[in-house]
Design a protein around this motif. Structure first.
Motif, PDB file in Angstrom:
ATOM      1  N   LEU A 154      -3.236  -7.691  -3.562  1.00 43.98           N
ATOM      2  CA  LEU A 154      -3.299  -6.408  -2.892  1.00 43.98           C
ATOM      3  C   LEU A 154      -3.273  -6.662  -1.340  1.00 43.98           C
ATOM      4  N   THR A 155      -2.593  -5.638  -0.604  1.00 40.47           N
ATOM      5  CA  THR A 155      -2.441  -5.754   0.805  1.00 40.47           C
ATOM      6  C   THR A 155      -2.359  -4.503   1.682  1.00 40.47           C
ATOM      7  N   ARG A 168       0.849  -1.019   0.085  1.00 38.70           N
ATOM      8  CA  ARG A 168       0.011   0.071   0.005  1.00 38.70           C
ATOM      9  C   ARG A 168       1.069   1.221   0.097  1.00 38.70           C
ATOM     10  N   LEU A 169       0.696   1.922  -0.948  1.00 37.55           N
ATOM     11  CA  LEU A 169       1.573   3.325  -1.134  1.00 37.55           C
ATOM     12  C   LEU A 169       1.108   4.223  -0.314  1.00 37.55           C
ATOM     13  N   SER A 170       2.032   5.371   0.107  1.00 32.72           N
ATOM     14  CA  SER A 170       1.324   6.421   0.650  1.00 32.72           C
ATOM     15  C   SER A 170       0.270   7.261  -0.081  1.00 32.72           C
ATOM     16  N   ALA A 188      -4.337   5.630  -8.866  1.00 32.56           N
ATOM     17  CA  ALA A 188      -4.575   5.303 -10.214  1.00 32.56           C
ATOM     18  C   ALA A 188      -3.260   4.445 -10.791  1.00 32.56           C
ATOM     19  N   PHE A 189      -2.201   4.597 -10.213  1.00 31.27           N
ATOM     20  CA  PHE A 189      -1.033   3.938 -10.229  1.00 31.27           C
ATOM     21  C   PHE A 189      -1.158   2.466 -10.241  1.00 31.27           C
ATOM     22  N   VAL A 190      -1.886   1.887  -9.086  1.00 25.17           N
ATOM     23  CA  VAL A 190      -2.288   0.580  -8.786  1.00 25.17           C
ATOM     24  C   VAL A 190      -3.326   0.135  -9.722  1.00 25.17           C
ATOM     25  N   PHE A 191      -4.431   0.795 -10.061  1.00 19.93           N
ATOM     26  CA  PHE A 191      -5.376   0.616 -10.749  1.00 19.93           C
ATOM     27  C   PHE A 191      -4.968   0.321 -12.268  1.00 19.93           C
ATOM     28  N   PHE A 192      -4.224   1.136 -12.937  1.00 20.32           N
ATOM     29  CA  PHE A 192      -3.618   0.970 -14.283  1.00 20.32           C
ATOM     30  C   PHE A 192      -2.444  -0.353 -14.213  1.00 20.32           C
ATOM     31  N   PRO A 199     -13.714   0.605  -6.552  1.00 21.80           N
ATOM     32  CA  PRO A 199     -12.900  -0.356  -5.584  1.00 21.80           C
ATOM     33  C   PRO A 199     -11.545  -0.144  -5.477  1.00 21.80           C
ATOM     34  N   MET A 200     -10.845   0.552  -6.084  1.00 21.00           N
ATOM     35  CA  MET A 200      -9.444   0.724  -5.791  1.00 21.00           C
ATOM     36  C   MET A 200      -9.479   2.191  -5.072  1.00 21.00           C
TER      37      MET A 200
END
Length: 382
Positions: A251-252, A168-170, A182-186, A328-329
């Motif tokens: 994901l975590t 999980r990013l800041s 969006a980074f994780v979504f993409f 959801p993201m």
């Protein structure tokens, strides 16, 4: 049929395909807090390898979280100090005094290697043949106390060659809320996590911040040396490991980035380090990507706001569909659902970062990380 209507229908069709036929990437169902496996009969041995270059500000928390794991089996940590100039090694030793921690001074970077992979290679060598698993984790990642236990249980239950967690990013500042989910979504759109897990699909991906590898599978895959030139090293390693056995990408909330991003420019640099490498340094793929991003993200709101008739309706439906797919993201990152409406602007920002990535490579400064240019223009050498 007008050009505007055609563009709107194509954009709508793209989003229908993404939502209905892209492995459900947007649903965020592949998470490590679901379908928890039972504990193994025997807890295997694990060595964590942490490459660190100028990480003095976070290293104590990162290493401390590893040494605080409630793991029942044999476990130790090898920190590879990759030429730090800020006292990273000293900060780790001063903050964490434990027999299970070894700080290994990194050797000079040889030709043909990227810096991080050379550090990982040295750490894996130091781990030796004794451990059953190698945990590769970044120096700016903090781990919940049960993270390793959960990872190993899942790997043992599934006989996995790799279990990787998307840390999980800041996501606290406005710039982070704008760009990080969006980074994780993409990423999930590019590498649907459900497809990564399927043995009958070639799709493979990993997240370099947290990767638990079965040591024997890593050896059979050729070790770290087999990917020594790769910029997107986590996905390259995942591709090699999938040949050796099942892999999982989840994901975590158990692994989190400890370092906030300074702003839009810093996040842009993170994306630009590898974006053009993802396009295989191809100007044609770059042009196609830019055109595709414009059609997918900018045409729908443009038609919704300025179009007429059926073209406007098609644009509005496509915009609504992308906003809903993003929900959801956004919930996973616990931020307002209204950010879904901003996805066109976010997509435009990522398009700019991708073009910047190509420009950096063409200037001989591609893949810039901690003072090293690791991605070079084709034909310019290693």
């Amino acid at each position: 049929m007008t050009a505007a209507l055609l563009a709107g229908l194509v954009a709508l069709a793209v989003w229908l395909v993404l939502v209905l036929a892209r492995g459900g990437f947007w649903l965020c169902r592949e998470r490590d807090d679901r379908d928890a496996p039972p504990p193994p009969a025997r807890w295997p041995s694990v060595v964590a390898v942490v490459p660190a270059r100028d990480e003095a500000d976070v290293i104590a928390r990162s290493i401390g979280s590893l040494l605080a794991q409630d793991y029942p089996g044999p476990f130790r940590v090898v920190l590879v100090d990759d030429g730090s100039t800020d006292g990273t090694a000293e900060a780790a030793r001063a903050a964490v005094r434990a027999e299970r921690l070894e700080v290994l001074p990194g050797a000079p970077l040889p030709a043909g290697w990227t810096g991080k992979l050379w550090a990982l290679e040295q750490g894996v060598r130091r781990a030796g043949a004794a451990p059953d698993y190698i945990l590769l984790t970044d120096a700016d990642i903090g781990h919940a106390p049960d993270n390793l236990r959960s990872l190993v249980a899942r790997a043992e239950a599934g006989r996995c060659a790799l279990v990787s967690l998307m840390a999980r990013l800041s996501c606290e500042s406005a710039a982070e809320r704008f760009l990080i989910p969006a980074f994780v979504f993409f990423f999930a759109m590019l590498y649907p996590f459900a497809w990564v897990a399927k043995a009958n699909r070639a799709m493979a991906a990993g997240a370099g911040g947290c990767m638990l590898l079965r040591r024997e599978a890593l050896e059979r895959a050729g070790g770290i040396a087999s990917i020594r030139r790769e910029i997107i090293d986590d996905c390259a390693l995942a591709r090699r490991l999938k040949v050796q056995g099942p892999i999982r990408l989840l994901l975590t909330q158990r692994a989190r980035s400890l370092r906030p991003y300074g702003g839009v420019a810093e996040i842009g640099r993170m994306v630009s380090r590898s974006a053009y490498a993802q396009l295989r340094y191809s100007p044609l793929l770059l042009a196609g990507t830019v055109a595709g991003m414009v059609l997918t993200y900018l045409v729908p709101p443009g038609l919704a706001l300025f179009g007429t008739g059926a073209a406007r309706l098609a644009g509005l439906l496509a915009w609504l569909l992308m906003a809903l797919a993003f929900q959801p993201m956004l919930r996973f990152y616990r931020i307002s659902p209204l950010w879904g409406l901003a996805l066109p602007a976010i997509g435009a920002a990522y398009t700019v970062f991708t073009v910047q990535s190509a420009l950096q490579v063409w200037r001989g400064r591609g893949g810039m990380w901690k003072g090293r240019a690791q991605a070079m223009a084709p034909g310019s050498g290693p």
